[in-house]
Motif scaffolding. Structure first.
Motif, mmCIF file in Angstrom:
data_model
loop_
_atom_site.group_PDB
_atom_site.id
_atom_site.type_symbol
_atom_site.label_atom_id
_atom_site.label_comp_id
_atom_site.label_asym_id
_atom_site.label_seq_id
_atom_site.Cartn_x
_atom_site.Cartn_y
_atom_site.Cartn_z
ATOM 1 N N ARG A 75 -12.381 2.330 -51.786
ATOM 2 C CA ARG A 75 -12.145 1.956 -50.182
ATOM 3 C C ARG A 75 -12.081 3.361 -49.430
ATOM 4 N NH1 ARG A 75 -7.437 -0.574 -52.157
ATOM 5 N NH2 ARG A 75 -6.087 1.016 -51.156
ATOM 6 N N MET A 76 -11.871 4.613 -49.939
ATOM 7 C CA MET A 76 -11.885 5.638 -49.461
ATOM 8 C C MET A 76 -13.505 6.085 -49.195
ATOM 9 S SD MET A 76 -10.206 9.268 -50.473
ATOM 10 C CE MET A 76 -8.538 8.294 -50.655
ATOM 11 N N GLU A 77 -14.273 5.891 -50.163
ATOM 12 C CA GLU A 77 -15.466 6.095 -50.134
ATOM 13 C C GLU A 77 -16.274 5.409 -48.739
ATOM 14 O OE1 GLU A 77 -17.915 5.956 -53.466
ATOM 15 O OE2 GLU A 77 -16.527 7.329 -54.857
ATOM 16 N N GLN A 78 -15.708 4.060 -48.670
ATOM 17 C CA GLN A 78 -16.263 3.299 -47.732
ATOM 18 C C GLN A 78 -15.918 3.798 -46.501
ATOM 19 O OE1 GLN A 78 -15.544 -0.794 -48.277
ATOM 20 N NE2 GLN A 78 -16.761 -1.646 -46.590
ATOM 21 N N CYS A 83 -18.681 9.102 -41.623
ATOM 22 C CA CYS A 83 -18.074 10.548 -41.029
ATOM 23 C C CYS A 83 -18.975 11.457 -41.080
ATOM 24 C CB CYS A 83 -16.810 10.886 -41.852
ATOM 25 S SG CYS A 83 -15.683 9.667 -41.601
ATOM 26 N N THR A 84 -19.036 12.336 -39.888
ATOM 27 C CA THR A 84 -20.066 13.195 -39.792
ATOM 28 C C THR A 84 -19.459 14.643 -40.156
ATOM 29 O OG1 THR A 84 -19.828 13.389 -37.637
ATOM 30 C CG2 THR A 84 -21.436 11.864 -38.117
ATOM 31 N N GLU A 92 -9.729 9.584 -41.168
ATOM 32 C CA GLU A 92 -9.765 8.343 -41.996
ATOM 33 C C GLU A 92 -9.121 8.218 -43.186
ATOM 34 O OE1 GLU A 92 -11.480 5.469 -41.252
ATOM 35 O OE2 GLU A 92 -12.625 6.267 -39.231
ATOM 36 N N VAL A 93 -8.969 9.352 -43.863
ATOM 37 C CA VAL A 93 -8.184 9.294 -45.182
ATOM 38 C C VAL A 93 -6.685 9.140 -44.602
ATOM 39 C CG1 VAL A 93 -7.382 10.701 -47.039
ATOM 40 C CG2 VAL A 93 -9.882 10.642 -46.575
ATOM 41 N N TYR A 94 -6.339 9.812 -43.819
ATOM 42 C CA TYR A 94 -4.856 9.785 -42.989
ATOM 43 C C TYR A 94 -4.463 8.382 -42.812
ATOM 44 C CZ TYR A 94 -1.302 9.806 -39.392
ATOM 45 O OH TYR A 94 -0.146 9.612 -38.823
ATOM 46 N N HIS A 95 -5.432 7.596 -42.097
ATOM 47 C CA HIS A 95 -5.148 6.168 -41.757
ATOM 48 C C HIS A 95 -4.938 5.456 -43.026
ATOM 49 C CE1 HIS A 95 -5.120 6.733 -37.727
ATOM 50 N NE2 HIS A 95 -6.471 7.223 -37.537
#
Length: 207
Positions: A75-78, A83-84, A92-95
């Protein structure tokens, strides 16, 4: 008479499904509160059947832990695939971590380490994650968000210790997961940043 292959296929199918059901129960109630009987009852099978496939609870928990870890990584990779830069990744990881924590009983995380086989797996994964964290920080240095004059091996260990403290002291019972991230994680992370990184973090937190 039922074909032996049909019986075998049925058992193999059960062996695949049981960890999914167990994961749902473990993440809802915590690990110690769930018995093998509960998993069997939830699936509508006998306790004897479940013990034919998993000798003991720790064997089942190990499969659950591996599967849970892989699902989170997938899920994290997706989530970060678009992300740039490292700051977009952090957001994203925080959310994702906030959402995961809100729908998972914290006991699931704190009780896993009581099982030696599972703890060894988690320790091995944490070691790999430290390597990934160092590579991520190096990327942030190259992108100009993180300072280049700090000992990041020490910083990664400090973040690990912070996470262990939060779980050990059960701070999630006193504060929301958002408060914990803002006051501990992001404040500490801000100290690693360049002016460019500080501006990006402040925009993440206050926009």
């Amino acid at each position: 008479m039922q074909d032996f292959k049909d019986i075998t296929d049925y058992k193999l199918n059960l062996k695949e499904r049981i960890p999914d059901v167990a994961m749902q129960l473990f993440t809802q109630r915590g690990i110690l509160a769930v018995r093998m009987d509960d998993v069997a009852q939830e699936m509508g099978i006998s306790k004897r059947t479940i013990y034919e496939l998993y000798d003991k609870k720790e064997d089942l928990l190990f499969v659950v832990a591996v599967k849970h870890f892989k699902q989170r990584m997938d899920r994290m990779e997706q989530a970060v695939s678009h992300c740039t830069n490292v700051m977009e990744v952090l957001l994203e990881v925080y959310h994702m971590k906030v959402a995961d924590f809100k729908k998972t009983n914290p006991l699931f995380f704190t009780e896993m380490v009581r099982y030696p086989q599972v703890k060894q797996f988690l320790d091995e994964q944490n070691e790999l994650m430290r390597d990934h964290s160092l590579a991520f920080i190096q990327r942030g240095v190259e992108e100009g968000y993180f300072r280049s004059d700090l000992n990041y091996e020490m910083a990664v260990l400090q973040f690990d210790a912070m996470g262990e403290y939060v779980m050990e002291k059960e701070l999630y019972r006193q504060f929301s997961i958002e408060e914990i991230f803002r006051n501990l994680v992001f404040v500490s992370l801000r100290g690693l940043c360049t002016d460019k990184g500080i501006k990006a973090i402040d925009e993440m937190l206050f926009d």
